[in-house]
Design a protein around this motif. Structure first.
Motif, PDB file in Angstrom:
ATOM      1  N   MET A  17      21.859  39.022  34.040  1.00  0.00           N
ATOM      2  CA  MET A  17      22.303  38.671  35.611  1.00  0.00           C
ATOM      3  C   MET A  17      23.708  39.109  35.642  1.00  0.00           C
ATOM      4  N   ALA A  18      24.083  39.805  36.816  1.00  0.00           N
ATOM      5  CA  ALA A  18      25.373  40.487  36.926  1.00  0.00           C
ATOM      6  C   ALA A  18      26.185  39.248  37.349  1.00  0.00           C
ATOM      7  N   SER A  19      27.714  39.604  37.007  1.00  0.00           N
ATOM      8  CA  SER A  19      28.601  38.378  37.325  1.00  0.00           C
ATOM      9  C   SER A  19      28.919  38.306  38.853  1.00  0.00           C
ATOM     10  N   LYS A  20      29.310  37.335  39.444  1.00  0.00           N
ATOM     11  CA  LYS A  20      29.665  37.186  40.741  1.00  0.00           C
ATOM     12  C   LYS A  20      31.209  37.120  41.016  1.00  0.00           C
ATOM     13  N   LEU A  21      31.534  37.884  42.111  1.00  0.00           N
ATOM     14  CA  LEU A  21      33.041  37.799  42.281  1.00  0.00           C
ATOM     15  C   LEU A  21      33.344  36.444  43.298  1.00  0.00           C
ATOM     16  N   LYS A  22      34.148  35.973  42.621  1.00  0.00           N
ATOM     17  CA  LYS A  22      34.497  34.652  43.252  1.00  0.00           C
ATOM     18  C   LYS A  22      36.280  34.644  43.963  1.00  0.00           C
ATOM     19  N   ILE A  23      36.219  34.225  44.889  1.00  0.00           N
ATOM     20  CA  ILE A  23      37.883  33.992  45.559  1.00  0.00           C
ATOM     21  C   ILE A  23      37.841  32.619  45.763  1.00  0.00           C
ATOM     22  N   ILE A  24      38.904  32.166  45.148  1.00  0.00           N
ATOM     23  CA  ILE A  24      39.289  30.564  45.198  1.00  0.00           C
ATOM     24  C   ILE A  24      40.567  30.216  45.433  1.00  0.00           C
ATOM     25  N   PRO A  25      40.853  30.056  46.896  1.00  0.00           N
ATOM     26  CA  PRO A  25      42.219  29.587  47.156  1.00  0.00           C
ATOM     27  C   PRO A  25      42.316  28.241  47.168  1.00  0.00           C
ATOM     28  N   LEU A  26      43.740  28.094  46.316  1.00  0.00           N
ATOM     29  CA  LEU A  26      44.171  26.746  45.721  1.00  0.00           C
ATOM     30  C   LEU A  26      45.267  26.144  46.705  1.00  0.00           C
ATOM     31  N   GLY A  27      45.513  26.952  47.498  1.00  0.00           N
ATOM     32  CA  GLY A  27      46.875  26.607  48.354  1.00  0.00           C
ATOM     33  C   GLY A  27      47.001  27.479  49.583  1.00  0.00           C
ATOM     34  N   GLY A  28      47.725  27.161  50.435  1.00  0.00           N
ATOM     35  CA  GLY A  28      47.758  27.934  51.628  1.00  0.00           C
ATOM     36  C   GLY A  28      46.725  27.974  52.923  1.00  0.00           C
ATOM     37  N   LEU A  29      45.561  27.283  52.727  1.00  0.00           N
ATOM     38  CA  LEU A  29      44.882  27.175  53.798  1.00  0.00           C
ATOM     39  C   LEU A  29      44.864  25.809  54.353  1.00  0.00           C
ATOM     40  N   GLY A  30      44.813  25.986  55.860  1.00  0.00           N
ATOM     41  CA  GLY A  30      44.863  24.486  56.430  1.00  0.00           C
ATOM     42  C   GLY A  30      46.384  23.981  56.334  1.00  0.00           C
ATOM     43  N   GLU A  31      47.546  24.798  56.159  1.00  0.00           N
ATOM     44  CA  GLU A  31      48.640  24.537  55.955  1.00  0.00           C
ATOM     45  C   GLU A  31      49.721  25.894  55.833  1.00  0.00           C
ATOM     46  N   ILE A  32      51.005  25.427  55.925  1.00  0.00           N
ATOM     47  CA  ILE A  32      51.951  26.674  55.987  1.00  0.00           C
ATOM     48  C   ILE A  32      52.708  26.291  54.494  1.00  0.00           C
ATOM     49  N   GLY A  33      52.472  27.002  53.520  1.00  0.00           N
ATOM     50  CA  GLY A  33      52.997  26.834  52.293  1.00  0.00           C
ATOM     51  C   GLY A  33      52.315  26.684  51.089  1.00  0.00           C
ATOM     52  N   LYS A  34      52.740  26.836  49.937  1.00  0.00           N
ATOM     53  CA  LYS A  34      51.959  26.784  48.425  1.00  0.00           C
ATOM     54  C   LYS A  34      50.998  27.648  48.531  1.00  0.00           C
ATOM     55  N   ASN A  35      51.167  29.028  48.675  1.00  0.00           N
ATOM     56  CA  ASN A  35      50.190  29.916  48.662  1.00  0.00           C
ATOM     57  C   ASN A  35      49.886  30.137  47.250  1.00  0.00           C
ATOM     58  N   ILE A  36      48.478  30.258  46.973  1.00  0.00           N
ATOM     59  CA  ILE A  36      48.063  30.679  45.656  1.00  0.00           C
ATOM     60  C   ILE A  36      46.580  30.908  45.779  1.00  0.00           C
ATOM     61  N   THR A  37      45.990  31.949  45.306  1.00  0.00           N
ATOM     62  CA  THR A  37      44.527  32.181  45.292  1.00  0.00           C
ATOM     63  C   THR A  37      44.198  32.826  44.009  1.00  0.00           C
ATOM     64  N   ALA A  38      43.033  32.353  43.339  1.00  0.00           N
ATOM     65  CA  ALA A  38      42.559  32.591  41.974  1.00  0.00           C
ATOM     66  C   ALA A  38      41.304  33.673  42.387  1.00  0.00           C
ATOM     67  N   ILE A  39      41.414  34.889  41.852  1.00  0.00           N
ATOM     68  CA  ILE A  39      40.215  35.908  42.009  1.00  0.00           C
ATOM     69  C   ILE A  39      39.614  36.311  40.498  1.00  0.00           C
ATOM     70  N   GLU A  40      38.388  35.911  40.561  1.00  0.00           N
ATOM     71  CA  GLU A  40      37.700  36.053  39.292  1.00  0.00           C
ATOM     72  C   GLU A  40      36.389  36.817  39.189  1.00  0.00           C
ATOM     73  N   TYR A  41      35.880  37.368  38.049  1.00  0.00           N
ATOM     74  CA  TYR A  41      34.704  38.178  37.918  1.00  0.00           C
ATOM     75  C   TYR A  41      34.430  38.169  36.593  1.00  0.00           C
ATOM     76  N   GLY A  42      33.434  37.644  36.283  1.00  0.00           N
ATOM     77  CA  GLY A  42      32.932  37.628  34.736  1.00  0.00           C
ATOM     78  C   GLY A  42      33.931  36.918  33.970  1.00  0.00           C
ATOM     79  N   LYS A  43      34.647  37.157  32.937  1.00  0.00           N
ATOM     80  CA  LYS A  43      35.444  36.308  32.066  1.00  0.00           C
ATOM     81  C   LYS A  43      36.993  36.579  32.582  1.00  0.00           C
ATOM     82  N   ASP A  44      37.156  37.325  33.465  1.00  0.00           N
ATOM     83  CA  ASP A  44      38.572  37.576  33.932  1.00  0.00           C
ATOM     84  C   ASP A  44      38.870  36.780  35.200  1.00  0.00           C
ATOM     85  N   ILE A  45      40.147  36.336  35.229  1.00  0.00           N
ATOM     86  CA  ILE A  45      40.686  35.713  36.483  1.00  0.00           C
ATOM     87  C   ILE A  45      42.241  36.241  36.751  1.00  0.00           C
ATOM     88  N   MET A  46      42.410  36.741  38.045  1.00  0.00           N
ATOM     89  CA  MET A  46      43.519  37.000  38.341  1.00  0.00           C
ATOM     90  C   MET A  46      44.323  36.010  39.449  1.00  0.00           C
TER      91      MET A  46
END
Length: 552
Positions: free
Chosen positions: A1-30
């Motif tokens: 089964m192919a891995s899924k691309l995930k975008i996970i905002p952890l800050g910066g949405l619904g607010e101004i400030g503390k922007n951070i987003t995790a982007i992951e595919y398979g075993k890798d996260i940037m």
């Protein structure tokens, strides 16, 4: 089964400030950006607000790198706190990297961190992702957008941007590259929503310099200017105008001094010889030949401008021979604080120029027509508005629909949302832990909700301290109770209130004696319950009550 691309905002949405987003595919996260936010007025004793890194800590073995779009605090301020929890290399442009190094040095973390300096046009790998940096205009030099090539398609993250046709440094935003990426196919676009409510185009930074000249021309006062420390182009313009009108320039405020040092070292600022003067030597310069650039554009407590306004600045005293220029707009929530500082400056007789009509500030963010332009150039299949309060994200989603993005292909996410991106669809699928971590002091301690609640209670209701000396043998009081009240009773009422508090304590101790209660915790609980009830009935107040028991 192919891995899924995930975008996970952890800050910066619904607010101004503390922007951070995790982007992951398979075993890798940037990770894209890692910012901080500013505390709200009721966050007593809180210095900074950072994202909750729980998800990243739980997956730290999969994190391949942190890519930073630019050097503003809401994009880099959380890095020292994140690096306490994980190890990962950082990728950033020259000025951004220098500011991160400065921040890590302050936290004694520089030696353990790899920072790779990149430039617009560079492409590099972060795990399974190929990242390209794209030049954009913003209110700080060396800002970039990111084109992230994933195994299932290209994501564009604009970072903070605008389209400035006449930028002070470098070229205008690389619209040609965005157009080429759009023609090749963009799977998803994540775009800055800050100014979506503003029609038209954001003015060029050069207009501010022209308005500075109007204020400098013929001015016989000392000029004091406050602006965002990171707005290097704005500071450069102030220096240029000061030099034209043969004025010396002094800096005051730690963040400004740090920015000046870094920019001069890497050639991002041009200061003519003989223009700078040390803040400790400003008395050697005629007042009408001096410009002071200072921190405090947001009315920050104990910033340089705040200290001047409240007469506690060591080198600068404000009077009617000063013109104060506030070259910044208020971050939402700071309006009251800034207003108080401005009032104090007026009390001192200074001329204060702060109205928006004076044209002393332009935004670093794209307005509505520039956002349309980016959507038209990139032609994304999916659209995720980022960097903004919730209403801004909704307005941005409406704009994307107007530009032809299908409604089902637009995601309005929240911090912690797990966005799954596929070739056929995009959806929010569950959520991870996200939120605010409150930090005070040196940043070594995180503040729990119970501590913050106590601080709010103390600020709102005050405190009553009760000290008892009891017999070790039978629990009897050996001395009268000592009462101290802070922030609770007016001076005129203190004696009467202390008498009433003592009476309740005596009654409680009499009850404990009859019931043979000697356990300190139980006695404290009884005193608190009885005193709380009495105070609420008599004065409708609920102060914090703390009892200390000494046994002899």
């Amino acid at each position: 089964m192919a891995s899924k691309l995930k975008i996970i905002p952890l800050g910066g949405l619904g607010e101004i400030g503390k922007n951070i987003t995790a982007i992951e595919y398979g075993k890798d996260i940037m990770i894209v950006d890692c910012g901080m936010g500013f505390p709200e007025n009721d966050m007593y004793g809180v210095d900074v607000v950072i994202p909750d890194f729980s998800y990243l800590k739980a997956n730290k073995s999969r994190i391949r790198g942190i890519v930073i779009t630019h050097g503003h605090e809401d994009h880099i301020g959380g890095i020292p706190f994140l690096l306490r929890e994980i190890e990962a290399p950082i990728y950033a442009t020259e000025l951004t990297a220098a500011l991160i190094e400065l921040k890590l040095e302050e936290h004694d973390q520089l030696t353990n961190t790899q920072i790779f300096v990149k430039k617009p046009g560079d492409r590099f790998r972060v795990g399974c992702f190929e990242v390209e940096m794209i030049h954009v205009n913003h209110s700080i030099a060396d800002a970039v957008a990111l084109a992230i090539k994933t195994p299932i398609g290209t994501i564009i993250h604009t970072g903070d941007f605008k389209v400035d046709l006449t930028p002070l440094q470098g070229e205008m935003t690389d619209l040609a590259r965005f157009s080429k990426l759009g023609n090749d196919g963009v799977l998803a676009l994540m775009m800055d929503s800050t100014n979506v409510e503003k029609p038209g185009y954001t003015p060029t930074e050069r207009t501010v310099g022209q308005n500075f000249e109007k204020l400098f021309d013929g001015c016989d006062k000392r000029i004091i200017i406050t602006t965002f420390a990171s707005n290097v182009d704005r500071i450069q313009q102030i220096i240029n105008v000061a030099h034209k009108y043969k004025r010396k320039v002094a800096f005051t405020g730690r963040s400004l001094e740090n920015i000046l040092k870094v920019c001069c070292e890497i050639g991002k600022m041009n200061i003519p010889d003989g223009v700078l003067v040390d803040i400790d030597k400003i008395n050697s310069v005629p007042r009408n030949k001096l410009v002071i650039i200072c921190t405090g554009s947001q009315g920050e407590n104990m910033s340089a401008l705040y200290r001047m306004a409240y007469s506690v600045h060591k080198q600068v005293s404000i009077d009617s021979h000063d013109m104060i220029i506030i070259s910044a707009s208020a971050i939402p929530g700071n309006e009251i604080t800034i207003g108080k500082v401005i009032d104090m400056l007026f009390h001192k007789g200074a001329r204060v120029v702060y109205d928006k009509e004076a044209g002393l500030h332009v935004s670093g963010h794209a307005s509505r027509e520039e956002l349309r332009m980016m959507l038209a150039l990139t032609k994304p299949k999916y659209f995720i508005p980022v960097h903004g309060e919730y209403r801004m994200l909704c307005k941005h989603a409406e704009l994307a629909k107007e530009m032809g993005v299908k409604p089902n292909n637009i995601i309005i996410a929240e911090n912690g949302s797990v966005i799954e991106v596929g070739q056929r669809n995009i959806r929010k699928n569950s959520a991870v832990k996200a939120g605010d971590i409150l930090v005070d002091g040196s940043g070594a301690n995180e503040i729990g909700s119970d501590v913050l609640s106590d601080r709010k209670h103390l600020a709102d209701e005050g405190i009553i301290l009760i000290s008892l000396v009891l017999s070790e043998e039978d629990g009897a009081m050996l001395t009268p109770p000592e009462i101290a009240m802070r922030g609770f009773a007016d001076t005129a009422d203190t004696a009467m209130m202390e008498s009433n508090v003592k009476r309740v304590v005596y009654e409680t101790m009499s009850y404990c004696d009859k019931k043979h209660i000697q356990n300190p915790a139980t006695i404290k609980s009884k005193i608190k319950a009885n005193l709380t009830g009495y105070l609420y009935k008599s004065v409708r107040r609920s102060p914090m009550i703390a009892t200390v028991i000494h046994k002899l």
